[in-house]
Design a protein around this motif. Structure first.
Motif, PDB file in Angstrom:
ATOM      1  N   ALA A  16      79.670   7.423  73.269  1.00  0.00           N
ATOM      2  CA  ALA A  16      79.829   8.876  73.392  1.00  0.00           C
ATOM      3  C   ALA A  16      81.070   9.229  74.205  1.00  0.00           C
ATOM      4  O   ALA A  16      81.793  10.186  73.893  1.00  0.00           O
ATOM      5  CB  ALA A  16      78.582   9.478  74.040  1.00  0.00           C
ATOM      6  N   THR A  17      81.326   8.439  75.250  1.00  0.00           N
ATOM      7  CA  THR A  17      82.497   8.688  76.098  1.00  0.00           C
ATOM      8  C   THR A  17      83.789   8.536  75.304  1.00  0.00           C
ATOM      9  O   THR A  17      84.683   9.388  75.360  1.00  0.00           O
ATOM     10  CB  THR A  17      82.506   7.720  77.299  1.00  0.00           C
ATOM     11  N   VAL A  18      83.896   7.440  74.561  1.00  0.00           N
ATOM     12  CA  VAL A  18      85.097   7.188  73.764  1.00  0.00           C
ATOM     13  C   VAL A  18      85.273   8.276  72.707  1.00  0.00           C
ATOM     14  O   VAL A  18      86.384   8.774  72.476  1.00  0.00           O
ATOM     15  CB  VAL A  18      85.038   5.783  73.108  1.00  0.00           C
ATOM     16  N   PHE A  19      84.168   8.677  72.086  1.00  0.00           N
ATOM     17  CA  PHE A  19      84.247   9.735  71.063  1.00  0.00           C
ATOM     18  C   PHE A  19      84.779  11.038  71.658  1.00  0.00           C
ATOM     19  O   PHE A  19      85.652  11.687  71.082  1.00  0.00           O
ATOM     20  CB  PHE A  19      82.874   9.969  70.426  1.00  0.00           C
ATOM     21  N   CYS A  20      84.238  11.407  72.817  1.00  0.00           N
ATOM     22  CA  CYS A  20      84.685  12.656  73.454  1.00  0.00           C
ATOM     23  C   CYS A  20      86.169  12.585  73.817  1.00  0.00           C
ATOM     24  O   CYS A  20      86.910  13.554  73.630  1.00  0.00           O
ATOM     25  CB  CYS A  20      83.852  12.937  74.703  1.00  0.00           C
ATOM     26  N   LEU A  21      86.616  11.432  74.339  1.00  0.00           N
ATOM     27  CA  LEU A  21      88.013  11.298  74.739  1.00  0.00           C
ATOM     28  C   LEU A  21      88.952  11.365  73.535  1.00  0.00           C
ATOM     29  O   LEU A  21      90.082  11.845  73.647  1.00  0.00           O
ATOM     30  CB  LEU A  21      88.211   9.981  75.493  1.00  0.00           C
ATOM     31  N   ARG A  22      88.491  10.886  72.405  1.00  0.00           N
ATOM     32  CA  ARG A  22      89.324  10.932  71.193  1.00  0.00           C
ATOM     33  C   ARG A  22      89.267  12.315  70.531  1.00  0.00           C
ATOM     34  O   ARG A  22      90.088  12.613  69.667  1.00  0.00           O
ATOM     35  CB  ARG A  22      88.860   9.864  70.195  1.00  0.00           C
ATOM     36  N   ASN A  23      88.288  13.127  70.934  1.00  0.00           N
ATOM     37  CA  ASN A  23      88.107  14.442  70.303  1.00  0.00           C
ATOM     38  C   ASN A  23      87.870  15.516  71.361  1.00  0.00           C
ATOM     39  O   ASN A  23      86.935  16.309  71.256  1.00  0.00           O
ATOM     40  CB  ASN A  23      86.922  14.396  69.332  1.00  0.00           C
ATOM     41  N   LEU A  24      88.712  15.546  72.372  1.00  0.00           N
ATOM     42  CA  LEU A  24      88.497  16.467  73.492  1.00  0.00           C
ATOM     43  C   LEU A  24      88.420  17.921  73.041  1.00  0.00           C
ATOM     44  O   LEU A  24      87.565  18.685  73.498  1.00  0.00           O
ATOM     45  CB  LEU A  24      89.623  16.301  74.522  1.00  0.00           C
ATOM     46  N   ARG A  25      89.287  18.324  72.130  1.00  0.00           N
ATOM     47  CA  ARG A  25      89.319  19.728  71.701  1.00  0.00           C
ATOM     48  C   ARG A  25      88.128  20.098  70.825  1.00  0.00           C
ATOM     49  O   ARG A  25      87.833  21.278  70.643  1.00  0.00           O
ATOM     50  CB  ARG A  25      90.629  20.015  70.963  1.00  0.00           C
ATOM     51  N   LYS A  26      87.449  19.128  70.274  1.00  0.00           N
ATOM     52  CA  LYS A  26      86.288  19.406  69.431  1.00  0.00           C
ATOM     53  C   LYS A  26      84.981  19.262  70.196  1.00  0.00           C
ATOM     54  O   LYS A  26      83.918  19.559  69.661  1.00  0.00           O
ATOM     55  CB  LYS A  26      86.273  18.455  68.233  1.00  0.00           C
ATOM     56  N   THR A  27      85.047  18.782  71.428  1.00  0.00           N
ATOM     57  CA  THR A  27      83.811  18.551  72.176  1.00  0.00           C
ATOM     58  C   THR A  27      83.739  19.398  73.440  1.00  0.00           C
ATOM     59  O   THR A  27      83.010  20.373  73.495  1.00  0.00           O
ATOM     60  CB  THR A  27      83.670  17.056  72.534  1.00  0.00           C
ATOM     61  N   MET A  28      84.542  19.069  74.445  1.00  0.00           N
ATOM     62  CA  MET A  28      84.366  19.707  75.751  1.00  0.00           C
ATOM     63  C   MET A  28      85.551  20.576  76.189  1.00  0.00           C
ATOM     64  O   MET A  28      85.513  21.168  77.254  1.00  0.00           O
ATOM     65  CB  MET A  28      84.118  18.625  76.822  1.00  0.00           C
ATOM     66  N   CYS A  29      86.577  20.673  75.352  1.00  0.00           N
ATOM     67  CA  CYS A  29      87.783  21.381  75.778  1.00  0.00           C
ATOM     68  C   CYS A  29      88.250  22.405  74.736  1.00  0.00           C
ATOM     69  O   CYS A  29      87.787  22.421  73.602  1.00  0.00           O
ATOM     70  CB  CYS A  29      88.922  20.389  76.049  1.00  0.00           C
ATOM     71  N   TYR A  30      89.223  23.196  75.157  1.00  0.00           N
ATOM     72  CA  TYR A  30      89.898  24.102  74.229  1.00  0.00           C
ATOM     73  C   TYR A  30      91.381  24.161  74.614  1.00  0.00           C
ATOM     74  O   TYR A  30      91.767  23.739  75.715  1.00  0.00           O
ATOM     75  CB  TYR A  30      89.273  25.505  74.262  1.00  0.00           C
ATOM     76  N   GLN A  31      92.199  24.695  73.701  1.00  0.00           N
ATOM     77  CA  GLN A  31      93.641  24.799  73.927  1.00  0.00           C
ATOM     78  C   GLN A  31      93.927  26.087  74.665  1.00  0.00           C
ATOM     79  O   GLN A  31      93.691  27.176  74.142  1.00  0.00           O
ATOM     80  CB  GLN A  31      94.374  24.791  72.578  1.00  0.00           C
ATOM     81  N   GLY A  32      94.435  25.979  75.897  1.00  0.00           N
ATOM     82  CA  GLY A  32      94.699  27.162  76.698  1.00  0.00           C
ATOM     83  C   GLY A  32      96.139  27.625  76.615  1.00  0.00           C
ATOM     84  O   GLY A  32      96.857  27.309  75.665  1.00  0.00           O
ATOM     85  N   PHE A  33      96.563  28.344  77.619  1.00  0.00           N
ATOM     86  CA  PHE A  33      97.916  28.899  77.684  1.00  0.00           C
ATOM     87  C   PHE A  33      98.946  27.779  77.672  1.00  0.00           C
ATOM     88  O   PHE A  33      98.806  26.767  78.361  1.00  0.00           O
ATOM     89  CB  PHE A  33      98.046  29.742  78.957  1.00  0.00           C
ATOM     90  N   ARG A  34      99.986  27.954  76.877  1.00  0.00           N
ATOM     91  CA  ARG A  34     101.048  26.947  76.718  1.00  0.00           C
ATOM     92  C   ARG A  34     100.484  25.586  76.298  1.00  0.00           C
ATOM     93  O   ARG A  34     100.929  24.532  76.752  1.00  0.00           O
ATOM     94  CB  ARG A  34     101.852  26.786  78.013  1.00  0.00           C
ATOM     95  N   ASN A  35      99.484  25.636  75.428  1.00  0.00           N
ATOM     96  CA  ASN A  35      98.853  24.423  74.880  1.00  0.00           C
ATOM     97  C   ASN A  35      98.198  23.537  75.940  1.00  0.00           C
ATOM     98  O   ASN A  35      97.947  22.366  75.700  1.00  0.00           O
ATOM     99  CB  ASN A  35      99.869  23.573  74.097  1.00  0.00           C
ATOM    100  N   LYS A  36      97.934  24.121  77.099  1.00  0.00           N
ATOM    101  CA  LYS A  36      97.304  23.341  78.163  1.00  0.00           C
ATOM    102  C   LYS A  36      95.842  23.094  77.824  1.00  0.00           C
ATOM    103  O   LYS A  36      95.130  23.982  77.368  1.00  0.00           O
ATOM    104  CB  LYS A  36      97.415  24.097  79.482  1.00  0.00           C
ATOM    105  N   LEU A  37      95.403  21.869  78.049  1.00  0.00           N
ATOM    106  CA  LEU A  37      94.019  21.489  77.777  1.00  0.00           C
ATOM    107  C   LEU A  37      93.116  22.046  78.875  1.00  0.00           C
ATOM    108  O   LEU A  37      93.366  21.819  80.071  1.00  0.00           O
ATOM    109  CB  LEU A  37      93.915  19.961  77.722  1.00  0.00           C
ATOM    110  N   CYS A  38      92.084  22.773  78.499  1.00  0.00           N
ATOM    111  CA  CYS A  38      91.186  23.399  79.470  1.00  0.00           C
ATOM    112  C   CYS A  38      89.736  23.034  79.169  1.00  0.00           C
ATOM    113  O   CYS A  38      89.332  22.922  78.008  1.00  0.00           O
ATOM    114  CB  CYS A  38      91.324  24.920  79.440  1.00  0.00           C
TER     115      CYS A  38
END
Length: 784
Positions: A16-38
């Motif tokens: 699960a950890t590896v999956f989340c790290l490979r898919n951060l924007r689809k799991t626990m994050c979103y693209q913020g201001f200036r493409n910053k990962l949030c």
């Protein structure tokens, strides 16, 4: 069935950890201001998950070339209200000052920084943010952390995310403002590799409660300061610290030590002599010792019992039987005893459960295990000794050996000596002798670290070792999970600038095997990487050298394979002067049968592509193909393939035949004569995955000789290799097409007779499948 070595699956947490790290924007994050990962606002992650995320992230960054690092990854853990970090392990130059600053609000208990040479004294300021909670700190090999960048004062600036990173060479000014004041909970500290300009005594003075201290490779101006922890210190590591009588006297005062390491990298660099008196003092005074490392020291002869006085019987770990005099006074066997690069490892009775040395496989594996993380200079020597064991003797602890070598290669991806010895050891540890004991998972791990080495080092020895190791695997099956990556690396090796013949030969062999019997989409992808052009460049170079060797033959064979049922690759072959090289090779090497077979097989693939056939329809090419019909090279193969090329050309009809010479009728007559001269029971150096290109020549009247060649080919294959080719012909609808051959008035009598025999052979196979196998199955790779 018993599980094979290394077959334990990953935990669900790891997956699960590896999956989340490979898919951060689809799991626990979103693209913020200036493409910053949030981090998403509805996420809260406890320390168990956060620690795992960060530590796994670092592992992926260093060991998986397909993993894309995130510029603002550490910012995800900036707010302890949504993420909690407690135990973090970071390594190598990838880690920057701003990464540590991003997590400065966390209550870290453990922080391990290893070889983080991009860190400057700004990170020392960040460390003070953790002083109230930090229990364990490692700064091993962080050589620049005690220096300011460009002379800037010590600062922890909130707005420094986008600072320009300076090279380590620019870090000249020593940081003098930092000390460990306020780190009251710190118990375990590793300062291995502390710069000589830093005074260890002054730096460590505020720490009153240390229980573990590592000062590997540190220059000590004095030793008395160590006694401030004489009642608390349980572990002391002084690897590569110059020993003296004063230092030994100080060490034996630290009476509660359980682990003492006073080893050196090599006896050659040691001026200090390890005497019986010194070892006796250590054993007598440090009564709580369970672990001792004295590797790399010159031992005086009076330390060991004479051979004729040694206790009889099998090797024993009982102190009273010890072959080393001072250890006879131990109350119990040591848990660990480091004797690597000493004469003591060769004695019979050693009172320790785990010993490092070079006497046998167990000692060597113990050395790799003990020294890999912080002492690659010792690990690579031990791996070299394991290489000799696997090569000359037999490795009895295969799983452990493989796992240790894999761990060393992962840990020291940027250490050339480890990569050279590790890749050499893997070659012998994965060969046929050991293969049956290895799981798919373990062998995949080997492939991953081998490819890492190939990526990191262009040096000849590493490349050769890695390529040879890949030859121990079933290709393409075992490499398919890394198919694109391995092809890219091999094509890079084969760039014209590289002239090492041995690597070139192995790499071309691997390329050929990789495009044999794989799906067309794999071939198309590899073609777009420049495969065709690379092979033709190799052929061009060999032509210039007037040399027809394995590289030349394998290159044509690889082209035969990669163009099979792949029109785009056939087009590339023609676009890259392939036909000119074909003619030059024929002229330069008229007697090379294997070469001729490979070239004609490739041209058979080109001729199967209707839109490309006009490029073959020239007087020069047709004359060459026609002349090759008479060839006896490689049995019938060259003649057969030349006839196949012409059969497809003839299938386009007389209207496209615009040349006066040679005449179409004349060439067709030669084709008939050639086919009638072949022995229909000939065994073949060919392997069809599909009959589709042959079957399309059957139900037609425009070229009876093409129809006859196709029928002959089918009869030869189904009669010599019925188990393989009868089912394939039936599956692809060949029987109904053969029936149409019988119905056509234009079909020649001998063609109809052969078509009937093919149908009869397949009918017999359906009724008695085992009785029709007149020949043993031979697999020569795919058609090409």
């Amino acid at each position: 069935m018993a599980a094979k070595a290394g077959d334990n699956p990953d935990s669900l947490m790891t997956l699960a950890t590896v999956f989340c790290l490979r898919n951060l924007r689809k799991t626990m994050c979103y693209q913020g201001f200036r493409n910053k990962l949030c981090l998403r606002s509805d996420i809260f992650l406890p320390s168990e998950i956060c620690d795992k995320l960060v530590n796994t992230y670092m592992e992926l960054v260093h060991t998986d070339s397909n993993f894309e690092p995130e510029e603002s990854f550490f910012q995800l853990f900036s707010d302890p209200r949504s993420t909690r970090l407690t135990r973090v392990q970071l390594r190598e130059d990838f880690v920057r000052d701003r990464d540590l600053e991003a997590i400065r609000k966390q209550d870290l208990i453990e922080l391990h920084l290893t070889y983080c040479n991009s860190l400057s004294s700004r990170s020392l300021k960040t460390l003070t943010c953790f002083r109230e909670t930090l229990v364990s700190l490692c700064l091993f090999g962080c050589t620049h952390i005690f220096y300011r960048k460009g002379g800037a004062p010590l600062a922890c600036n909130e707005d420094t995310e986008d600072e320009e990173e300076e090279s380590p060479a620019s870090r000249q000014m020593l940081e003098t403002d930092f000390n460990f004041q306020g780190f009251n909970r710190l118990r375990l500290l590793n300062l291995g590799g502390l710069p000589d300009e830093v005074d260890a005594e002054t730096l460590l003075k505020p720490l009153k409660s240390l229980t573990s201290l590592d000062l590997s490779n540190v220059q000590l101006l004095g030793t008395a300061f160590l006694t401030q922890w004489k009642d608390r210190l349980a572990s002391l590591v002084l690897y590569n610290v110059d020993l003296s009588e004063e230092l030994v006297n100080t060490v034996v005062e630290i009476v509660n030590l359980r682990h003492l390491d006073i080893s050196r990298e090599s006896r050659r660099t040691s001026k200090f002599k390890m005497t019986r008196k010194i070892l006796t003092a250590i054993v007598q005074r440090l009564v709580n010792l369970v672990s001792l490392d004295i590797s790399g020291h010159v031992m005086l002869d009076n330390c060991t019992v004479p051979h004729f006085e040694e206790a009889m019987g099998r090797p024993s770990i009982e102190p009273c039987k010890s072959s080393i005099y001072p250890f006879q006074e131990l109350k119990r066997p040591l848990q660990f005893l480091g004797l690597y690069d000493t004469t003591l490892c060769n004695v019979t009775h050693i009172p320790a459960y785990k010993v490092t040395g070079s006497k046998n496989e167990d000692q060597v594996l113990n050395a790799i295990e003990a020294y890999t993380e912080f002492r690659p200079e010792l690990a690579h020597r031990a791996i070299n000794q394991l290489f000799d064991i696997a090569r000359i003797q037999h490795c009895s602890q295969l799983l452990r050996a493989l796992q240790l070598v894999i761990a060393a290669l992962k840990c020291h991806k940027y250490d050339k000596s480890v990569q050279v010895t590790g890749s050499a050891a893997l070659f012998y540890l994965t060969n046929t002798e050991y293969r049956s004991d290895q799981s798919v998972r373990l062998r995949r791990e080997v492939i991953q670290v081998v490819l890492n080495g190939m990526e990191q080092y262009q040096e000849v020895t590493v490349q050769r070792n890695c390529c040879l190791t890949l030859c121990n695997f079933s290709i393409p099956e075992e490499l398919e999970f890394q198919y694109s990556r391995v092809n890219q690396l091999l094509l890079k090796i084969l760039e014209p600038a590289r002239q090492d013949e041995s690597i070139q030969r192995i790499a071309v062999h691997l390329c050929n095997a990789l495009v044999c019997q794989v799906d067309n989409h794999h071939k198309e992808a590899v073609g777009k990487m420049g495969f065709v052009k690379t092979m033709l460049n190799l052929i061009q170079k060999k032509l210039q050298d007037r040399m027809c060797d394995q590289v030349m033959e394998f290159s044509w064979s690889a082209l035969w394979n990669i163009t099979d049922e792949t029109p785009d690759n056939c087009q590339m072959f023609l676009n890259c002067r392939g036909m000119s090289l074909f003619l030059e090779c024929l002229q330069e090497f008229p007697d090379k049968q294997e070469l001729h077979r490979n070239m004609l097989g490739l041209l058979g693939n080109v001729a199967e592509v209707k839109v490309l056939r006009p490029q073959l329809l020239t007087p020069q090419f047709i004359s060459v193909f026609s002349n090759l019909l008479d060839s006896k090279a490689d049995g019938i193969e060259v003649s057969y393939n030349a006839c196949g090329v012409l059969s497809h050309i003839m299938f386009d009809g007389p209207d496209v035949w615009s040349m006066e010479e040679p005449r179409r009728d004349t060439v067709m007559d030669k084709m008939w004569d050639a086919i009638q001269s072949w022995d229909v029971s000939s065994r073949r150096n060919i392997n069809y995955r599909s009959f589709e290109p042959i079957l399309r020549l059957l139900p037609q009247s425009i070229s009876p000789v093409s129809q006859h060649w196709a029928t002959w080919a089918l009869y030869n294959l189904v009669s010599v290799y019925p188990l393989k080719y009868c089912p394939l012909l039936i599956k692809e609808g060949g029987i109904s097409l053969l029936e149409k051959v019988l119905e056509l008035e234009s079909s020649q009598p001998e063609t109809k007779d052969m078509a009937s025999k093919v149908m009869e052979q397949c009918e017999n196979f359906k009724e008695h499948p085992m009785e029709t196998n007149h020949g043993q199955e031979v697999n020569y790779g795919q058609r090409g």
